[in-house]
Design a protein around this motif. Structure first.
Motif, short mmCIF file in Angstrom:
data_model
loop_
_atom_site.label_atom_id
_atom_site.label_comp_id
_atom_site.label_asym_id
_atom_site.label_seq_id
_atom_site.Cartn_x
_atom_site.Cartn_y
_atom_site.Cartn_z
N VAL A 18 0.83 -1.20 0.00
CA VAL A 18 0.00 0.00 0.00
C VAL A 18 0.87 1.25 0.00
O VAL A 18 0.59 2.22 -0.72
N SER A 19 1.95 1.25 0.77
CA SER A 19 2.84 2.42 0.82
C SER A 19 3.49 2.68 -0.53
O SER A 19 3.52 3.82 -1.01
N LEU A 20 4.01 1.63 -1.15
CA LEU A 20 4.63 1.79 -2.46
C LEU A 20 3.60 2.18 -3.52
O LEU A 20 3.89 2.99 -4.41
N LEU A 21 2.40 1.64 -3.42
CA LEU A 21 1.34 1.98 -4.36
C LEU A 21 0.96 3.46 -4.25
O LEU A 21 0.86 4.15 -5.26
N LEU A 22 0.80 3.95 -3.03
CA LEU A 22 0.47 5.36 -2.85
C LEU A 22 1.59 6.27 -3.34
O LEU A 22 1.32 7.30 -3.97
N ALA A 23 2.83 5.90 -3.06
CA ALA A 23 3.96 6.71 -3.52
C ALA A 23 3.99 6.75 -5.05
O ALA A 23 4.22 7.81 -5.64
N HIS A 24 3.77 5.61 -5.68
CA HIS A 24 3.78 5.57 -7.15
C HIS A 24 2.64 6.39 -7.74
O HIS A 24 2.83 7.13 -8.71
N LEU A 25 1.44 6.28 -7.14
CA LEU A 25 0.31 7.05 -7.65
C LEU A 25 0.51 8.55 -7.46
O LEU A 25 0.10 9.35 -8.32
N LEU A 26 1.15 8.96 -6.38
CA LEU A 26 1.47 10.38 -6.19
C LEU A 26 2.45 10.86 -7.26
O LEU A 26 2.29 11.96 -7.81
N LEU A 27 3.46 10.05 -7.56
CA LEU A 27 4.42 10.41 -8.60
C LEU A 27 3.74 10.50 -9.96
O LEU A 27 3.97 11.46 -10.71
N VAL A 28 2.89 9.54 -10.28
CA VAL A 28 2.18 9.55 -11.56
C VAL A 28 1.25 10.76 -11.64
O VAL A 28 1.17 11.43 -12.67
N GLY A 29 0.55 11.06 -10.55
CA GLY A 29 -0.31 12.23 -10.53
C GLY A 29 0.47 13.51 -10.75
O GLY A 29 0.03 14.40 -11.49
N TRP A 30 1.63 13.61 -10.13
CA TRP A 30 2.46 14.81 -10.31
C TRP A 30 2.96 14.91 -11.76
O TRP A 30 2.99 16.00 -12.33
#
Length: 182
Positions: A18-30
């Protein structure tokens, strides 16, 4: 890693996913939803494979960069979504279907979010390539990782049985506090 096997390992595995997923989605969103200052914009591409054909006419290096970028943008979701789920014993086809559907919905949400961002343009080919990237990452990594984790789990649980001996199964359970009926 079933829920009853080793609770702490399952919790750590899911928390990492979940932590890695959220970090990746934040990067993709940015990367995809920030406004860009551009002098001109192309029209939205709503015709499937038209953008891919146009990229291929740019030459092999530019085509590889553009198509590969769309393939790799959401590809980590193919591994991170099953990791966040934490299921070890699951049908490979059901896992692939769930992961690809979730990846396609996330890609669709990003594309629809780009309609309101200055400098960003909707491209149906990005949706297709992002979804294919999620599927490829899942097919290449998840079955092998799950098989490895299942083998490790079986080695951890397996108790060697001496040849010719029965395995002690403990005492017979009794119910205390129950009287004899009259």
């Amino acid at each position: 890693m079933r829920q009853g096997s080793d609770g702490q390992a399952v919790i750590r595995f899911r928390a990492a996913g979940v932590s890695l997923l959220l970090a990746h989605l934040l990067l993709v969103g940015w990367l995809t939803l920030r406004p860009l200052d551009v002098p001109w914009m192309t029209a939205a591409n709503l015709q499937p494979f038209a953008g891919i054909k146009a990229d291929l006419t740019l030459g092999p290096v530019a085509a590889t960069r553009r198509i590969g970028g769309d393939l790799l943008l959401l590809a980590p979701l193919g591994v991170l979504l099953p990791m966040a789920g934490g299921r070890l014993f699951v049908s490979p086809w059901a896992s692939l279907a769930r992961t690809v559907a979730a990846g396609a919905l996330i890609s669709l949400a990003i594309e629809l979010g780009q309609t309101g961002v200055p400098g960003q343009v909707v491209d149906v080919d990005s949706l297709i390539l992002n979804t294919v990237g999620v599927a490829l990452a899942h097919v290449l990594f998840v079955p092998a990782c799950r098989a490895r984790l299942r083998r490790r789990e079986q080695r951890r649980i397996r108790v060697p049985v001496p040849v010719g001996r029965e395995v002690p199964q403990g005492s017979t359970p009794t119910i205390s506090g129950v009287g004899i009926a009259p």
